[in-house]
Design a protein around this motif. Sequence first.
Motif, mmCIF file in Angstrom:
data_model
loop_
_atom_site.group_PDB
_atom_site.id
_atom_site.type_symbol
_atom_site.label_atom_id
_atom_site.label_comp_id
_atom_site.label_asym_id
_atom_site.label_seq_id
_atom_site.Cartn_x
_atom_site.Cartn_y
_atom_site.Cartn_z
ATOM 1 N N PHE A 47 66.909 63.284 72.668
ATOM 2 C CA PHE A 47 66.513 62.553 71.480
ATOM 3 C C PHE A 47 65.462 63.337 70.697
ATOM 4 C CE2 PHE A 47 67.391 59.121 74.718
ATOM 5 C CZ PHE A 47 68.698 58.912 74.288
ATOM 6 N N ARG A 48 65.597 63.294 69.375
ATOM 7 C CA ARG A 48 64.709 64.071 68.507
ATOM 8 C C ARG A 48 63.402 63.330 68.240
ATOM 9 N NH1 ARG A 48 68.400 64.901 63.498
ATOM 10 N NH2 ARG A 48 69.497 63.129 64.407
ATOM 11 N N ALA A 49 62.355 64.110 68.047
ATOM 12 C CA ALA A 49 61.058 63.531 67.707
ATOM 13 C C ALA A 49 61.116 62.954 66.301
ATOM 14 C CB ALA A 49 59.966 64.600 67.804
ATOM 15 N N GLY A 50 60.328 61.903 66.079
ATOM 16 C CA GLY A 50 60.281 61.298 64.755
ATOM 17 C C GLY A 50 60.108 59.795 64.835
ATOM 18 N N ASP A 51 60.268 59.137 63.698
ATOM 19 C CA ASP A 51 60.066 57.689 63.589
ATOM 20 C C ASP A 51 61.412 56.970 63.614
ATOM 21 O OD1 ASP A 51 57.289 58.033 63.316
ATOM 22 O OD2 ASP A 51 57.496 58.383 61.169
ATOM 23 N N TYR A 52 61.474 55.884 64.400
ATOM 24 C CA TYR A 52 62.665 55.055 64.519
ATOM 25 C C TYR A 52 62.295 53.611 64.176
ATOM 26 C CZ TYR A 52 64.674 59.010 67.099
ATOM 27 O OH TYR A 52 65.133 60.254 67.470
ATOM 28 N N THR A 53 63.083 52.983 63.295
ATOM 29 C CA THR A 53 62.773 51.614 62.870
ATOM 30 C C THR A 53 63.893 50.626 63.161
ATOM 31 O OG1 THR A 53 63.600 52.080 60.636
ATOM 32 C CG2 THR A 53 61.242 52.425 61.030
ATOM 33 N N ASP A 54 65.025 51.079 63.710
ATOM 34 C CA ASP A 54 66.170 50.196 63.948
ATOM 35 C C ASP A 54 66.193 49.633 65.362
ATOM 36 O OD1 ASP A 54 67.064 50.557 61.389
ATOM 37 O OD2 ASP A 54 68.362 52.251 61.894
ATOM 38 N N LEU A 55 65.115 49.761 66.098
ATOM 39 C CA LEU A 55 65.044 49.225 67.449
ATOM 40 C C LEU A 55 64.515 47.784 67.421
ATOM 41 C CD1 LEU A 55 63.484 52.372 69.134
ATOM 42 C CD2 LEU A 55 65.829 51.556 69.467
ATOM 43 N N ARG A 56 64.858 47.027 68.486
ATOM 44 C CA ARG A 56 64.372 45.648 68.602
ATOM 45 C C ARG A 56 63.943 45.403 70.040
ATOM 46 N NH1 ARG A 56 66.323 42.962 63.952
ATOM 47 N NH2 ARG A 56 65.716 40.935 64.806
ATOM 48 N N GLN A 57 63.140 44.372 70.247
ATOM 49 C CA GLN A 57 62.740 43.998 71.599
ATOM 50 C C GLN A 57 63.950 43.438 72.358
ATOM 51 O OE1 GLN A 57 59.451 41.289 71.000
ATOM 52 N NE2 GLN A 57 57.954 42.934 71.100
ATOM 53 N N ASN A 58 63.926 43.645 73.692
ATOM 54 C CA ASN A 58 65.003 43.157 74.577
ATOM 55 C C ASN A 58 66.377 43.598 74.078
ATOM 56 O OD1 ASN A 58 63.123 41.721 76.205
ATOM 57 N ND2 ASN A 58 63.123 40.059 74.708
ATOM 58 N N MET A 59 66.480 44.864 73.774
ATOM 59 C CA MET A 59 67.715 45.405 73.213
ATOM 60 C C MET A 59 68.605 45.925 74.337
ATOM 61 S SD MET A 59 67.728 48.074 70.036
ATOM 62 C CE MET A 59 69.136 48.299 68.959
ATOM 63 N N ALA A 60 69.915 45.786 74.180
ATOM 64 C CA ALA A 60 70.844 46.346 75.154
ATOM 65 C C ALA A 60 70.667 47.856 75.203
ATOM 66 C CB ALA A 60 72.279 45.989 74.778
ATOM 67 N N MET A 61 70.666 48.403 76.408
ATOM 68 C CA MET A 61 70.388 49.832 76.558
ATOM 69 C C MET A 61 71.423 50.695 75.859
ATOM 70 S SD MET A 61 68.876 50.184 80.425
ATOM 71 C CE MET A 61 67.305 49.401 80.863
ATOM 72 N N GLY A 62 72.664 50.265 75.813
ATOM 73 C CA GLY A 62 73.677 51.016 75.088
ATOM 74 C C GLY A 62 73.357 51.100 73.607
ATOM 75 N N ASP A 63 72.840 49.993 73.049
ATOM 76 C CA ASP A 63 72.450 49.985 71.632
ATOM 77 C C ASP A 63 71.219 50.855 71.404
ATOM 78 O OD1 ASP A 63 74.536 48.262 71.139
ATOM 79 O OD2 ASP A 63 73.298 46.449 71.270
ATOM 80 N N VAL A 64 70.309 50.862 72.371
ATOM 81 C CA VAL A 64 69.114 51.710 72.263
ATOM 82 C C VAL A 64 69.523 53.179 72.182
ATOM 83 C CG1 VAL A 64 67.003 52.487 73.421
ATOM 84 C CG2 VAL A 64 67.628 50.062 73.457
#
Length: 270
Positions: A93-110
Motif C-alpha cells: 500500500f502506498r503512503a498518503g491520505d485515505y478518506t474512503d475508509l469506515r469504522q468496522n469495515m469488512a477487511m476485503g473492502d479495506v
Amino acid sequence: DGEFVAVRPEGSTRSRWLFAALLFVGVLLIGVLAGGAWVRQQINPGDPGDPVELTIPTGATTADIARLLEEKGVIGNPTVFEWYLRFAGGGPFRAGDYTDLRQNMAMGDVIEVLDAGPLPPEIERVTFREGLWLSETRQIILDTFPSVEPDALDLALFFLRVPGLPEIDGNPEGVLFPATYDVQKATSDDPAILLDQMVAAFEAAAQRQGLYDATAKLQGAAGDRPITPYEALIVASMVEAEARTEEDRPRIARVIYNRIKNDMRLDIDA
C-alpha cells in the motif's frame, strides 16, 4: 473360603478412554467453531460505521498499517488482518491520505480501498513571468505561500548552487527559471523544494542552449578577455531587456561585446 476379588466388567476401561476422547474432540470442535465464528466476525463485522481519515506514512510496513487501522477502529484485530491479507492478496500500500475508509469495515473492502491508492496531493500553482528580478521572484513566493518564513527563504536562496555557474554562490540572480510550477501543499512551507525545481528547469534550458559552452563559443568576442557562462547569461539578460524585435538581439549583443572588448562602459539602462 469367603475371600473374593472384585473384577470390573471387561471393556469398562476402554469405555472411559473412549468417552474422554469424545469429550476432548467435542470441546475442541466447539473451540474451533467458536474461533472460526470470531475470525469471521473480525473479517466481516457487519454494517460499517462512521467515516475515517487515515494517513499512511512513508516507509510504513504492513504491520504498521494494520496497527493504524486498528487504532482508527477500521478493523478489530491487526493480526487477523495481516493473515487475511496474505490469504486474499493485496498491497503493498502506498503512503498518503485515505478518506474512503469506515469504522468496522469488512477487511476485503479495506484492502480494496488501500489498493486503490491515496488521494492525489493538493497542488498550489505559481507562475513566474520572464524578466523578474530575484527580489520580485522572492516576493511572489512569499505572497503565494504564506507558510514560508522569509528567513527560511533567504537561507534557501543563499545556499542554491549551479555546478556550471560558481559565480552565483550566495546570490542566484538569473537562475530561477521563469515558468509555471506545481507545488504540493503538504510541502509548500519548504521553499527549497520549489527553488530546486526552478534551478533544475534553468539547468535543462542552459544545456539545450549551450550556455555552459559559452566560453568557447564567444572566444574573441570580447578580445582577449574570456567570457564565462554566467557573464554570457548576464549579457543575454540585458539583450532581452533592451531588444524589441528578433533582429535587434544580435545587434545589441554585438554592441555589448564590442564595448567589453574596448574596455568601455556598457551604458545600458538594463
